[in-house]
Design a protein around this motif. Sequence first.
Motif, short mmCIF file in Angstrom:
data_model
loop_
_atom_site.label_atom_id
_atom_site.label_comp_id
_atom_site.label_asym_id
_atom_site.label_seq_id
_atom_site.Cartn_x
_atom_site.Cartn_y
_atom_site.Cartn_z
N ALA A 211 0.93 -1.14 0.00
CA ALA A 211 -0.10 0.02 0.02
C ALA A 211 0.88 1.21 0.10
CB ALA A 211 -0.82 -0.15 1.18
N GLY A 212 1.99 1.26 0.68
CA GLY A 212 2.87 2.57 0.87
C GLY A 212 3.50 2.68 -0.81
N LEU A 213 4.17 1.48 -1.09
CA LEU A 213 4.45 1.51 -2.33
C LEU A 213 3.71 2.17 -3.53
CD1 LEU A 213 6.90 0.85 -4.46
CD2 LEU A 213 5.51 -1.28 -4.70
N LEU A 214 2.37 2.01 -3.50
CA LEU A 214 1.16 2.61 -4.62
C LEU A 214 1.32 3.99 -4.26
CD1 LEU A 214 -1.08 -0.33 -4.39
CD2 LEU A 214 0.30 0.11 -6.43
N GLU A 215 1.07 4.21 -2.63
CA GLU A 215 0.73 5.67 -2.33
C GLU A 215 2.04 6.55 -2.91
OE1 GLU A 215 -1.08 7.78 -0.71
OE2 GLU A 215 -2.27 6.56 0.62
N GLU A 266 -6.67 0.40 3.47
CA GLU A 266 -5.61 1.69 3.82
C GLU A 266 -5.73 2.62 2.65
OE1 GLU A 266 -0.79 2.19 4.32
OE2 GLU A 266 -1.68 0.15 4.64
N LEU A 267 -5.68 2.25 1.39
CA LEU A 267 -5.76 3.28 0.52
C LEU A 267 -7.15 4.13 0.36
CD1 LEU A 267 -3.91 1.30 -2.37
CD2 LEU A 267 -2.77 3.07 -0.69
N LEU A 268 -8.15 3.46 0.62
CA LEU A 268 -9.63 3.99 0.47
C LEU A 268 -9.63 5.16 1.55
CD1 LEU A 268 -11.88 1.05 0.40
CD2 LEU A 268 -11.61 2.88 -1.40
N GLU A 296 -14.87 -4.87 5.95
CA GLU A 296 -13.87 -3.41 6.35
C GLU A 296 -13.77 -2.57 5.03
OE1 GLU A 296 -10.07 -4.29 8.44
OE2 GLU A 296 -10.61 -6.45 8.56
N VAL A 297 -13.83 -3.25 4.07
CA VAL A 297 -13.65 -2.39 2.72
C VAL A 297 -14.91 -1.61 2.62
CG1 VAL A 297 -13.75 -2.53 -0.05
CG2 VAL A 297 -11.91 -3.72 1.40
N ILE A 298 -16.05 -2.35 2.76
CA ILE A 298 -17.39 -1.65 2.60
C ILE A 298 -17.39 -0.37 3.63
CG2 ILE A 298 -20.01 -1.82 2.73
CD1 ILE A 298 -19.49 -4.59 1.46
N ARG A 299 -16.99 -0.60 4.82
CA ARG A 299 -17.04 0.39 5.86
C ARG A 299 -16.02 1.63 5.46
NH1 ARG A 299 -16.51 -3.91 9.74
NH2 ARG A 299 -18.55 -4.35 10.84
#
Length: 655
Positions: A211-215, A266-268, A296-299
């Motif tokens: 996730a950090g790499l994508l950020e 994380e990215l959402l 978790e994703v839907i939240r």
Amino acid sequence: MYDDLDFAATGMPDLLRGLIDPDPAVRGMALDAMRNVGDLDDRMLATVPFLLEVLRTPGVPGRDGIAELLASIGAAGSWPFEVAGDDDDLGATVARIGQARQLIAGGDLLGLAADPDPWLRAAMPPLLTIREDDPRVAEVFTSRFGVETDGDARRALLDGLGRIAARTGDAGIVAHLLGVAAAAPEPSVAAAALIAAARADPVRVPLDGAAGLLERAYAEPAGFTTETVTSAVPEARRAPHAARMIDGLTDALGPRVADRVAILRELLRSPHADVAGDALLGAIKLVERWRGEHAEVIRAIGRRLSHPDPRVVGHTAATLRCWAPLTAVVAEPVAAALSTLDALPWRDGLPAWTVPSRSEPPGLHPTLDVLARLADERALPLLLTALELRQRPPDSGYLLARYPRHAERIVAAMLPVLSAPRAAGRHGIHVALQAFGVTAAPAVPWLLAAPLDDDAATTLGRIGPAAAEAVPALRAAATGDDARLAVAAAGALWRIEGSPAVLPLLAAHIDGPWGTAALAAIAELGAAAADAAPIVATVLGAPDGDRWRPMHAAVALWRMIGDADRTAPVLTAAWHGNPHTRNAIVAAVAGPSPAGPFTAGPLAAALVPLLRAESVDPRRYGARDRGWSSNQVTNDERLLAACRAALAGTGGVPA
């Protein structure tokens, strides 16, 4: 010149000249026109040698676009999906694709991977990967990556290597990609290598820090541009070359649902619209194509409902609207967003929780739709208000069908709608009345006041014996010339009177255009329809591309005489041949037949392995990378629940 993208009117010579025009705008319009042909016909195939010759000619403008066009022509599996027509049409198109691929593979294009034009170098890997059986392609990509300086070209080379590895299973290429992902100084290049490796072997890809790499990739300096991050919200995209990397990686991870959830969660939460927007797309692909723990994703998506921009709120709710019952975890933020809309003043006679349309009646705002699909009590008053609007939202009835506890109140509000036979959303009103059964009895006089149609006949049948006054009209319709209405009326007569005298009326339509509906109605008669078993059995082996008619015949035969020997093979074939029949199969056979209950009979022994396999499959049934259905998630969740319930009732039935 090419504004209307009319291939037939423009003519191939003009389009080909446009592809190499000095003006980039003309080249772009010509390229769009070629892409919009929609089918690979003989004329398009005839252009391939010319396009290859232009591609090999140094200095000609637009060679990168031509490379992209050739790659799309030769890409396996892309064109056939656009073919309309019979199998002969599809076969001819596939044959032409094969010819195009042979021409491209023999075009001596490997040297263009080192062309001086960086745009062409970046466009070449997708085209060169068509030569999937040529080991030199992977060698060229690997060696070229070591000296390539252009970022777009470097990422394209990695993507090409990933495609080759995915086709060939070359573990050495995957290892090379993972090495690049670990060592590349540019985050976007490292992310591209990770994505390429995941497409080939998702299990081997390490995700620590992904996730950090994508950020960091999305934050790379690359000038400024404006793109559409989501379909509704234009925002500044900081690094266009990183676009779609988030959903590119998470989608490539396939069944690693928990890992995908961790990255997307994380990215959402990112404050950057480009990151959050692409993470939303990744989440959509995850939820709609894969089963798992998505709460978790839907939240995380639900947090977007508090965004100050109403477009973000609307787009977020539109994403959630098709995911019931999974959206129960965000019922509170959805209700809060809907409450905000309800507090706004009406405009042009419409509340803020409707969506105006120029040519259609208004729709319901997605926040109301999401809440109503959950049968949340807070949506009910607004849905009842929707029935009273001069311009009635068509979906109102369908959503009110989810509130059987309030059937009496809802039926009373629906009666005026029935007086307008062509009222918007009238079919949805019937769906609700059918769901309410005998409680909808006050609607009978209203239904009989208008000319009888199949919707009304079905509704009268669902009301049951309380609709006895409709019997004369239904008998007349059941013997009439309108086959669709006749089948609906005969089925309604059975539900109202319970007389097997309707069996000949239904059997007469088995081979007609409404044969599937007739078979479904015969199945409801059960053992009372046993005399028609020989006729129904003739349909079991009838050719049927979508499997629905044989499936309904098998269900009817099971309900009529409990013949598992002939029923099970047909249902199994339908289960595998058309996944969309699965809900109907489970619902139809879960009950008893004249031979005994499903849970202990031979049909259970035949179908339980299917139910067990379905219950552990991580992929949603019928999910495709191309195409989409608004009911995909809801129907799949229903199927999973039905399979588990059926399995729970089978006890010791062996697998």
